[in-house]
Design a protein around this motif. Structure first.
Motif, short mmCIF file in Angstrom:
data_model
loop_
_atom_site.label_atom_id
_atom_site.label_comp_id
_atom_site.label_asym_id
_atom_site.label_seq_id
_atom_site.Cartn_x
_atom_site.Cartn_y
_atom_site.Cartn_z
N GLU A 4 15.16 -53.89 -31.81
CA GLU A 4 16.01 -54.36 -30.86
C GLU A 4 17.06 -53.29 -30.21
O GLU A 4 17.72 -53.52 -29.25
CB GLU A 4 17.08 -55.19 -31.52
CG GLU A 4 16.55 -56.65 -32.09
CD GLU A 4 15.86 -57.46 -31.00
OE1 GLU A 4 16.84 -57.62 -30.09
OE2 GLU A 4 14.81 -57.98 -31.26
N SER A 6 18.00 -50.60 -27.32
CA SER A 6 17.79 -50.98 -25.91
C SER A 6 17.07 -49.56 -25.35
O SER A 6 16.09 -49.93 -24.37
CB SER A 6 19.15 -51.04 -25.06
OG SER A 6 20.12 -49.90 -25.47
N ARG A 24 14.75 -51.24 -22.35
CA ARG A 24 14.83 -52.70 -22.71
C ARG A 24 15.60 -53.57 -21.67
O ARG A 24 16.36 -52.89 -20.99
CB ARG A 24 15.64 -52.93 -24.00
CG ARG A 24 15.35 -54.41 -24.51
CD ARG A 24 16.12 -54.73 -25.51
NE ARG A 24 16.20 -56.35 -26.05
CZ ARG A 24 15.33 -56.77 -26.38
NH1 ARG A 24 14.37 -56.10 -27.13
NH2 ARG A 24 15.31 -58.22 -26.70
N ASP A 25 15.14 -54.55 -20.97
CA ASP A 25 15.60 -55.39 -20.18
C ASP A 25 15.77 -54.60 -18.71
O ASP A 25 16.51 -54.89 -17.92
CB ASP A 25 17.13 -56.11 -20.25
CG ASP A 25 17.09 -56.92 -21.29
OD1 ASP A 25 15.90 -57.65 -21.42
OD2 ASP A 25 18.04 -57.24 -22.24
N PHE A 58 10.31 -55.12 -21.30
CA PHE A 58 10.30 -53.85 -21.59
C PHE A 58 9.77 -53.02 -20.45
O PHE A 58 8.75 -53.61 -19.85
CB PHE A 58 9.50 -53.24 -22.83
CG PHE A 58 10.16 -53.85 -24.00
CD1 PHE A 58 11.18 -53.43 -24.75
CD2 PHE A 58 9.42 -55.02 -24.82
CE1 PHE A 58 11.87 -53.89 -25.86
CE2 PHE A 58 10.13 -55.49 -25.87
CZ PHE A 58 11.18 -54.93 -26.43
#
Lengths: 109, 361
Positions: A4, A6, A24-25, A58
């Motif tokens: 999880e 980032s 991430r994101d 990702f």
């Protein structure tokens, strides 16, 4: 994809010139701009980005340098992109834009 | 400065090495860009803004466009609590329609709502919608006169009459201030337009609901998008590589459907008066390529491409941003740049926190 965190960094411990950064994101918005700024760095040997799967959040950036630690070059890249934003903000504010509503104003030519 | 040239078939790239222009000193890329990039607003109204973004790469222009479309936060109705709905529009359709209404509320005055259970006055705005379509208790045709259908029709079309339709619009949405909202909001929360049709009701039907709005981005749902359109195009550049004079100049001017060219008179003491085509309005060019098209059996139709070169600047972007109404157009651009900056800062912090250490697979 259980991780999880980032930001993940992949690479070989004995070779700090080559790293893959997993954001991430993030997507093409940051990916392409960051790739471009990294390419402009004189210490960069290779830089590329990809979004491996459109439904996973990702974005990967591969960075290989000619000698400097890739992590440092990545930091310089992010810093440069941030400074470009600062410059553009200053330019826009000189044109009368502010962060407060409303700023529409009357029609000008 | 790079260009893209359009020929009769295909696009041809024309790159000029800009690194060579750089002095040997170690200027950072940001400093190089800061020295040559600028923003200039060319047209600004309440609805839309046009501006030039000059001297940056496409990737940065495109990042800004993508952020304006999908990542600039706005407020929109997110949850609808329906007490009564006897209209023909089903609850979920009604809720969806409410969600799409643009709201004139500054998202900067609010925090993000992470969990609907945590709704407070700093992250949620509430609207009430109470509409009852009137109905006459007396049967509509109780006093019906067969010989006067006109009067009967008029009565039926009045509120309460059986032919009357009640229209529910955004005007019926009532803002219900929560907590300190009346003090910290500079103006009352309201829909951008007060004439958006939400639904219609037959006599006797009623709607009673409470709509809760929160902050969000268009990446999650398109209703949060602050723009109707946000687009850019590269500035056209038209080079006349050989002088275009006399009848050829007139032919070129007449060929262009967007009237990009003007004709200038050449005054000289010796020789007859002459005229010459000049590129007057390159911004109007749509790259239709009519000026370089080969046309047979027309004067100057076969070799115009030898005189005219159609190009685009690779680092000159003409942006057009049209707001959906929640935010002023220039404010959207301003926010977009700030969001890109925030991304850079966030990842620098993350990088620092990681200390550059490798993650385990």
């Amino acid at each position: 994809m259980a991780d999880e965190k980032s930001l993940r960094i992949l690479g070989q411990p004995d070779n700090e010139r080559e790293r893959t950064f997993i954001f991430r994101d993030e997507d093409h918005t940051l990916g392409n701009a960051l790739r471009h700024v990294l390419m402009k760095n004189k210490d960069t040997d290779f830089s590329g980005y990809s979004v491996p799967h459109p439904s996973e959040p990702f974005m990967h950036v591969r960075l290989q340098t000619t000698g400097a630690p890739a992590v440092r070059i990545m930091d310089e890249g992010l810093s440069n992109l941030g400074q470009i934003c600062d410059h553009l903000t200053a330019q826009l504010e000189a044109q009368g834009a502010t962060a407060s509503w409303p700023t529409g104003g009357e029609t000008t030519s | 400065m790079d260009f893209f040239e359009l020929r009769e078939t295909g696009v041809h790239e024309e790159f000029r090495a800009d690194e060579a222009e750089e002095p040997a000193g170690r200027r950072s890329y940001a400093e190089v860009i800061a020295a040559r990039s600028r923003i200039e607003v060319t047209r600004s109204t309440m609805e839309e803004v046009e501006f030039d973004l000059v001297g940056v790469d496409v990737s940065i222009a495109n990042a800004l466009r993508r952020i304006m479309l999908a990542e600039v936060p706005t407020m929109a109705i997110e949850s609808v609590y329906i007490e009564e709905n006897t209209g023909v529009v089903q609850d979920e359709v009604l809720a969806h329609r409410l969600g799409l209404i643009p709201l004139r509320v500054d998202p900067n005055d609010f925090e993000e709502l992470l969990d609907p259970e945590d709704a407070t006055d700093v992250n949620t705005i509430v609207f009430g919608l109470e509409v009852k379509a009137p109905i006459n208790i007396v049967a509509p045709n109780a006093r019906r006169r067969i010989d006067d259908p006109v009067e009967d029709d008029e009565v039926a079309r009045r509120p309460g009459g059986h032919k009357h339709t009640t229209v529910v619009t955004t005007k019926d949405l009532k803002w219900l201030p929560q907590g300190d909202q009346e003090t910290f909001l500079p103006e009352p929360a309201r829909p951008v337009h007060d004439d958006i049709l939400i639904t219609k009701l037959r006599p006797g039907q009623a709607i009673g609901l409470e709509a809760h709005g929160c902050k969000g981005i268009a990446k999650d749902h398109a209703k949060f998008s602050p723009v109707a359109t946000a687009s850019y195009r590269m500035l056209p550049r038209i080079d006349l590589v050989k002088p275009v004079e006399g009848d050829r100049a007139t032919a070129l001017k007449n060929r262009c459907p967007l009237d990009v060219f003007d004709i200038e008179d050449i005054v000289s003491d010796d020789g007859p008066p002459a005229s010459r085509a000049v590129v007057a309005r390159p911004r109007d060019c749509t790259m239709c390529r009519e000026c370089i098209r080969r046309i047979d059996d027309v004067p100057f139709g076969d070799d115009m491409a030898d005189y005219v070169k159609l190009k685009r600047h690779a680092d000159f972007f003409l942006f057009k941003v049209e707001t959906a109404g929640q935010l002023a157009p220039l404010r959207i651009v301003h926010d977009a740049i700030a969001i890109l900056k925030a991304k850079c800062d966030k990842w620098r912090t993350e990088l620092e926190l990681s200390g550059g250490s490798l993650s385990l697979d």
